[in-house]
Design an enzyme around this catalytic site. Structure first.
Site, mmCIF file in Angstrom:
data_model
loop_
_atom_site.group_PDB
_atom_site.id
_atom_site.type_symbol
_atom_site.label_atom_id
_atom_site.label_comp_id
_atom_site.label_asym_id
_atom_site.label_seq_id
_atom_site.Cartn_x
_atom_site.Cartn_y
_atom_site.Cartn_z
ATOM 1 N N TYR A 155 -14.738 12.045 -16.222
ATOM 2 C CA TYR A 155 -13.282 11.388 -15.660
ATOM 3 C C TYR A 155 -12.357 12.559 -14.658
ATOM 4 C CZ TYR A 155 -9.013 9.231 -16.444
ATOM 5 O OH TYR A 155 -7.983 8.381 -16.055
ATOM 6 N N ASP A 191 0.766 -0.946 0.391
ATOM 7 C CA ASP A 191 -0.034 0.389 0.179
ATOM 8 C C ASP A 191 0.952 0.974 0.336
ATOM 9 O OD1 ASP A 191 -2.063 2.349 0.404
ATOM 10 O OD2 ASP A 191 -2.442 0.934 2.060
ATOM 11 N N VAL A 192 0.938 2.243 -1.000
ATOM 12 C CA VAL A 192 2.424 3.245 -1.363
ATOM 13 C C VAL A 192 2.100 3.924 -0.199
ATOM 14 C CG1 VAL A 192 2.613 2.485 -4.075
ATOM 15 C CG2 VAL A 192 0.217 4.661 -2.761
ATOM 16 N N LYS A 211 -3.485 12.208 -14.568
ATOM 17 C CA LYS A 211 -2.772 11.210 -15.516
ATOM 18 C C LYS A 211 -1.651 12.152 -16.386
ATOM 19 C CE LYS A 211 -4.569 7.222 -14.782
ATOM 20 N NZ LYS A 211 -3.389 6.239 -13.963
ATOM 21 N N ILE A 226 -1.577 1.801 -10.788
ATOM 22 C CA ILE A 226 -2.352 1.918 -9.022
ATOM 23 C C ILE A 226 -2.708 3.273 -9.529
ATOM 24 C CG2 ILE A 226 -1.274 0.393 -7.993
ATOM 25 C CD1 ILE A 226 0.610 2.276 -6.460
#
Length: 258
Positions: free
Chosen positions: A159, A68-69, A166, A96
């Site tokens: 989105y 889990d970052v 992104k 991820i």
């Protein structure tokens, strides 16, 4: 090895983001395994562990660890285990992304500072942290890959917050490629089309994106995780030794439409 070879025999890689047998990262893992690579996989939490462990066993993964970052030390622990197990790394697939639902389903202009920062940390900055830890292990060069989406370049209905996130990720790919190129480390983003994955279903009105891809894309079909995996495996191979800093679309041509 011939520089045009697409085999991954002898290569060792880390796949981050396998959530289940329908996830993009699993398509990549399968393709890497079929090309001969030895793999390490990570799982997010105990719920996903029950799904991933059989998949890891199916591929004979050398390592299968929690990651889990957002949890301090977990990413470092994964790379320490890889250092002890292999002492090298040839490729990493970072698949991820996350945004709090309230921020994701609302307007970008209404997003909270906390939600935006969290989405950016998990979805983008974690890739930078991965690159920093991978660099010393890629003594003979390597491939770093992450997953983007068309919403980084164009406004895609619903989105929302993930579009700017992104976009930042794609810019990060370019900067990392410039900084790591002298070490022979290639950095690329893959931008799949709409896929029927559990993670993507969190986007509001996601069925409309799927229908749009089926009706309007030049290929009139949805992308599959296996098609994404095929590109990912190619990018990890020596045949892609001069490809870096790019965003490569696997979306049936949706990216050329307005």
């Amino acid at each position: 090895m011939n520089s045009t070879s697409t085999t991954l025999v002898g290569k060792k890689g880390l796949i981050i983001g396998v959530a289940n047998a329908h996830s993009i990262a699993w398509g990549c893992a399968q393709a890497m395994h079929n090309a001969g690579a030895e793999l390490a996989l990570t799982w997010l939490n105990e719920r996903t562990h029950t799904e991933i462990q059989p998949l890891a066993e199916q591929l004979g993964a050398a390592l299968c660890m929690p990651l889990d970052v957002e949890q301090a030390g977990q990413l470092e622990a994964v790379f320490e285990a890889i250092t002890q197990q292999w002492g090298k790394l040839d490729f990493v697939v970072h698949s991820i992304a996350f945004a709090p639902q309230k921020d994701l389903h609302g307007r970008v202009v209404d997003s909270s500072a906390q939600g935006f920062a969290r989405a950016m940390d998990i979805s983008c900055h974690s890739f930078i942290r991965v690159a920093k830890l991978a660099e010393p292990l890629m003594k003979n060069g390597g491939s770093l890959q992450t997953m983007s989406y068309l919403g980084a370049d164009s406004v895609i209905a619903n989105y929302g917050l993930m579009g700017p996130v992104k976009a930042a990720l794609e810019s990060t790919v370019r900067y990392l490629a410039a900084e790591l190129g002298l070490s022979g480390i290639r950095v690329n983003a893959i931008s799949p089309g709409a896929l029927e994955t559990r993670a993507a279903s969190g986007i509001a009105h996601f069925d409309q994106l799927l229908d749009d891809a089926k009706q309007r894309s030049p290929m009139r079909q949805l992308t599959t995780i296996h098609e994404v995996g095929a590109l990912s495996a190619f990018l990890a191979s020596d045949a892609a030794c001069s490809m870096t800093g790019g965003t490569l679309f696997v979306d049936g041509g949706m990216n050329i439409l307005n």
